[in-house]
Design a protein around this motif. Structure first.
Motif, PDB file in Angstrom:
ATOM      1  N   ASP A   1       6.181 -11.590 -11.104  1.00  0.00           N
ATOM      2  CA  ASP A   1       7.308 -11.234 -11.958  1.00  0.00           C
ATOM      3  C   ASP A   1       6.828 -10.584 -13.252  1.00  0.00           C
ATOM      4  OD1 ASP A   1       6.138 -13.698 -12.632  1.00  0.00           O
ATOM      5  OD2 ASP A   1       7.909 -14.320 -13.749  1.00  0.00           O
ATOM      6  N   LYS A   2       5.522 -10.706 -13.522  1.00  0.00           N
ATOM      7  CA  LYS A   2       4.924 -10.084 -14.706  1.00  0.00           C
ATOM      8  C   LYS A   2       4.055  -8.882 -14.328  1.00  0.00           C
ATOM      9  CE  LYS A   2       6.358 -13.080 -17.856  1.00  0.00           C
ATOM     10  NZ  LYS A   2       7.178 -13.953 -17.015  1.00  0.00           N
ATOM     11  N   VAL A   3       4.237  -8.389 -13.095  1.00  0.00           N
ATOM     12  CA  VAL A   3       3.428  -7.278 -12.592  1.00  0.00           C
ATOM     13  C   VAL A   3       4.351  -6.162 -12.118  1.00  0.00           C
ATOM     14  CG1 VAL A   3       1.750  -6.549 -10.850  1.00  0.00           C
ATOM     15  CG2 VAL A   3       1.549  -8.813 -11.905  1.00  0.00           C
ATOM     16  N   PHE A   4       4.037  -4.937 -12.526  1.00  0.00           N
ATOM     17  CA  PHE A   4       4.768  -3.760 -12.060  1.00  0.00           C
ATOM     18  C   PHE A   4       3.924  -3.082 -10.993  1.00  0.00           C
ATOM     19  CE2 PHE A   4       5.777   0.818 -12.321  1.00  0.00           C
ATOM     20  CZ  PHE A   4       7.153   0.779 -12.131  1.00  0.00           C
ATOM     21  N   VAL A   5       4.477  -2.969  -9.785  1.00  0.00           N
ATOM     22  CA  VAL A   5       3.769  -2.369  -8.654  1.00  0.00           C
ATOM     23  C   VAL A   5       4.265  -0.941  -8.478  1.00  0.00           C
ATOM     24  CG1 VAL A   5       3.271  -2.547  -6.186  1.00  0.00           C
ATOM     25  CG2 VAL A   5       3.532  -4.626  -7.563  1.00  0.00           C
ATOM     26  N   THR A   6       3.356   0.018  -8.540  1.00  0.00           N
ATOM     27  CA  THR A   6       3.742   1.422  -8.476  1.00  0.00           C
ATOM     28  C   THR A   6       3.936   1.880  -7.035  1.00  0.00           C
ATOM     29  OG1 THR A   6       1.497   2.291  -8.302  1.00  0.00           O
ATOM     30  CG2 THR A   6       2.344   1.851 -10.527  1.00  0.00           C
ATOM     31  N   LYS A   7       4.586   3.024  -6.895  1.00  0.00           N
ATOM     32  CA  LYS A   7       4.677   3.767  -5.640  1.00  0.00           C
ATOM     33  C   LYS A   7       4.165   5.185  -5.900  1.00  0.00           C
ATOM     34  CE  LYS A   7       6.882   0.318  -3.699  1.00  0.00           C
ATOM     35  NZ  LYS A   7       6.947  -0.537  -4.906  1.00  0.00           N
ATOM     36  N   ALA A   8       4.024   5.961  -4.858  1.00  0.00           N
ATOM     37  CA  ALA A   8       3.435   7.296  -5.001  1.00  0.00           C
ATOM     38  C   ALA A   8       4.215   8.168  -5.978  1.00  0.00           C
ATOM     39  CB  ALA A   8       3.347   7.976  -3.641  1.00  0.00           C
TER      40      ALA A   8
END
Length: 655
Positions: free
Chosen positions: A323-330
């Motif tokens: 919940d404290k992590v932003f996961v990127t996409k392409a």
């Protein structure tokens, strides 16, 4: 009638999808009229359940057990598609991370370009890897032939693959690699083989925070960097560079290896090439952050900063929920990443190539930027990047940049007034910041690249600039490409421009495992006091460029590999090489201009003679061919600005 009704339902579903997804990327309903989950819906699902991140299509998550034939076939297919030296494999846009959940895995993985295996345990012992259906296990083998029936190729180009946080329980581990291929936080049962021997030739490499029960068989490795590892002594010294071990523990005695060099005794003139160096634990260090899976949730582990810790550290640190992590996409934008950082979130870059339209700015302390599968950031050709960094870290403590790959974008000519300032700029040049010893910044497994995949000129002012104190690097490869998509051998067309690979303008910056190559001016420039580099591999550029295009040359009257404009500096286990005379491009049609410098090259330049005499240990400088003209080879091992003369002329020539 039924067909019309289905079509009507399909249109209603499509409108609903369009209304629900404002970025225009909804997946279309299938032929049955049932709407598939849209990307927007997936994003909302992630927001509702942030501990179950969507890592995207380039991440393969494997449950423990025997890998099915379908999985084995998929992994083998990826290997066969992306193992060759050709454009699509060595310089393609594919990126892959294989995540192994805790437990025992029986799987065969022969790693290919831009691929990594990451265990999801709290420690390497939680993820055990044994051979799968093919009986081959986890490995990096010798490079296959370029044509059917041909000879095996050397592993000098075996870059961009990694194994992390696993227990390799298959009797041995073959890991035949060169630069940018880290082996980190692994437990190896049996021997670790670093080259195939014989006709193989490897130019690596890095082993960190690990435990090897057998021997480390270096074979034909030109050089090798090891840190924080429980191991047996190296089997022999390196012939050209150095085999270095920092903060390692002898598994026979259970004690740290005795230091090869003692700076506190102020012993002068130990700059000869020994080829084998052991050094004690760093003043302060923290291991690389990583993802683990526990109790049905993904979590981020951020290891603790330890003082004078020898051997591996698999336990310390704090845990952060996703919940404290932003996961990127392409297609994630820099603006979205910056918003997440400003909100106090850590960033996980999933495997992809990201074309950025503005710099990534980190002004929040203790932020982690973690890349998976060699996630690559490339600046677009936009005015906003002129003079700035692709990643900019402000005057804050505790930032950790880990496993991130940053590549230069287009650059038309050697006019740096119109160029991106740096691939990574750590700190503000106009606002010096001393940093904090108890909470340093860290750079792990960092790759900077100028040229290679490009079909047009590319460049950047500097690859990495460090303006803050107490920044520590662990395994960096800063590379201006010496072979490219159009010329897979020794030369590159079009031009690649970069002034320096590394510029340090702060005190207490320490580099462990630094590899920097082919910059047009000085490769490394170190201006800050109390600096340290333990293990350095470097090579001068090969050519000026095409003879017919002198306006594209970046003319430098005199450049060195490693320049120190400070007095207090420690430098251990260096290998600096020259491979500079090349008259033709690979097509044998394009004449290339030889590198030429007044009086030839100096490998090292120091401001004061005492810096070299007391601060440099185990230094190798080497010309690969002694027949080159004086102006196109290393003639001086170390030059002193205070005397305006060569301090050390001990340059080797193996042939």
């Amino acid at each position: 009638m039924r067909r019309a009704r289905i079509l009507g339902l399909w249109l209603l579903a499509a409108r609903a999808c369009a209304n629900a997804c404002d970025d225009g990327e909804c997946e279309q309903p299938d032929a049955t009229g049932l709407v598939q989950v849209t990307r927007k819906a997936k994003a909302n699902a992630n927001e509702a359940a942030p501990t179950t991140p969507d890592f995207g299509p380039n991440v393969i998550v494997l449950e423990p057990g025997v890998a099915s034939s379908a999985i084995e076939d998929r992994l083998q297919s990826l290997y066969e598609q992306y193992i060759s030296w050709d454009e699509d494999a060595q310089f393609g846009d594919h990126r892959t991370a294989i995540l192994l959940k805790p437990g025992e895995h029986q799987v065969d993985v022969n790693l290919w370009y831009y691929s990594g295996v990451h265990g999801l345990g709290v420690s390497p012992e939680d993820v055990i890897v044994k051979p799968g259906l093919r009986g081959e296990g986890l490995r990096v083998e010798q490079q296959p032939p370029s044509y059917p029936g041909g000879p095996l190729l050397p592993n000098t180009n075996t870059f961009w693959r990694t194994i992390e946080n696993v227990h390799v329980a298959q009797g041995k581990l073959d890991f035949f690699v060169s630069q940018a291929a880290p082996l980190r936080s692994v437990k190896v049962d049996g021997n670790l083989h670093l080259s195939a021997g014989g006709s193989d030739w490897t130019s690596g490499g890095a082993l960190m925070n690990s435990d090897v029960s057998g021997s480390i068989v270096t074979g034909t490795q030109q050089q090798w960097y090891t840190r924080g590892t429980l191991m047996r002594p190296y089997d022999h010294p390196a012939g050209q560079g150095s085999y270095a071990c920092i903060s390692c523990v002898d598994r026979e005695s259970g004690l740290p290896f005795y230091d090869s060099w003692n700076f506190e005794q102020h012993q002068p003139d130990q700059t000869w090439h020994s080829g084998l160096t052991y050094m004690g634990a760093p003043e302060v260090f923290a291991e690389k952050p990583y993802i683990f899976f526990q109790e049905g949730q993904y979590k981020l582990r951020i290891p603790e900063v330890l003082e004078k810790h020898a051997g591996p550290d698999w336990q310390s640190g704090s845990t952060v929920g996703f919940d404290k992590v932003f996961v990127t996409k392409a297609k994630t934008t820099a603006a979205q990443i910056n918003t997440a950082i400003a909100a106090g979130k850590h960033i996980v870059f999933t495997p992809a190539v990201y074309y950025l339209d503005e710099p990534i700015v980190v002004n929040h302390p203790n932020t982690v930027l973690l890349g998976l599968g060699f996630a690559t950031l490339i600046p677009q050709k936009l005015p906003i990047f002129i003079g700035r960094g692709v990643i900019e870290v402000g005057n804050v403590d505790g930032v950790r940049l880990a496993g991130v790959f940053v590549q230069a974008g287009p650059m038309d000519s050697p006019d740096f007034s119109k160029a991106v300032g740096a691939l990574v700029r750590w700190g503000k040049p106009e606002e010096p910041y001393a940093g904090t010893k108890s909470n340093p910044g860290f750079i792990y497994d960092f790759i900077a690249r100028v040229g290679g995949p490009d079909h047009e000129p590319s460049g950047v002012g500097n690859m990495l600039e460090i303006h803050n104190g107490w920044v520590i690097g662990d395994n960096l490869w800063l590379w201006k490409a010496d072979h490219c998509v159009s010329n897979s051998g020794a030369l590159c067309i079009p031009q690649r421009y970069v002034n320096h690979c590394l510029v340090v303008n702060a005190e207490n910056v320490h580099m462990y495992g630094l590899m920097a190559e082919h910059a047009n001016d000085d490769i490394v420039v170190w201006n800050g006091e109390k600096g340290k580099t333990f293990f350095f591999q470097s090579e001068f550029k090969y050519t000026q460029g095409e003879v017919s295009k002198p306006w594209t040359w970046q003319k430098v009257p005199h450049a060195v590999s490693y320049r120190v404009n400070a007095v207090d500096h420690e430098a251990v286990a260096f290998g600096i090489y020259a491979v500079v005379l090349a008259e033709w491009a690979d097509d044998d049609k394009t004449p290339m201009a030889n590198v030429w410098m007044q009086g030839g090259f100096s490998a090292i330049a120091v401001k004061d003679t005492s810096t070299y005499r007391y601060g440099f240990k185990d230094i190798s400088t080497l010309n690969w061919n002694g027949a080159w003209p004086v102006e196109s080879r290393i003639n001086c091992k170390a030059w002193a600005g205070s005397t305006g003369s060569c301090l050390d002329s001990g340059v080797a020539t193996p042939r």
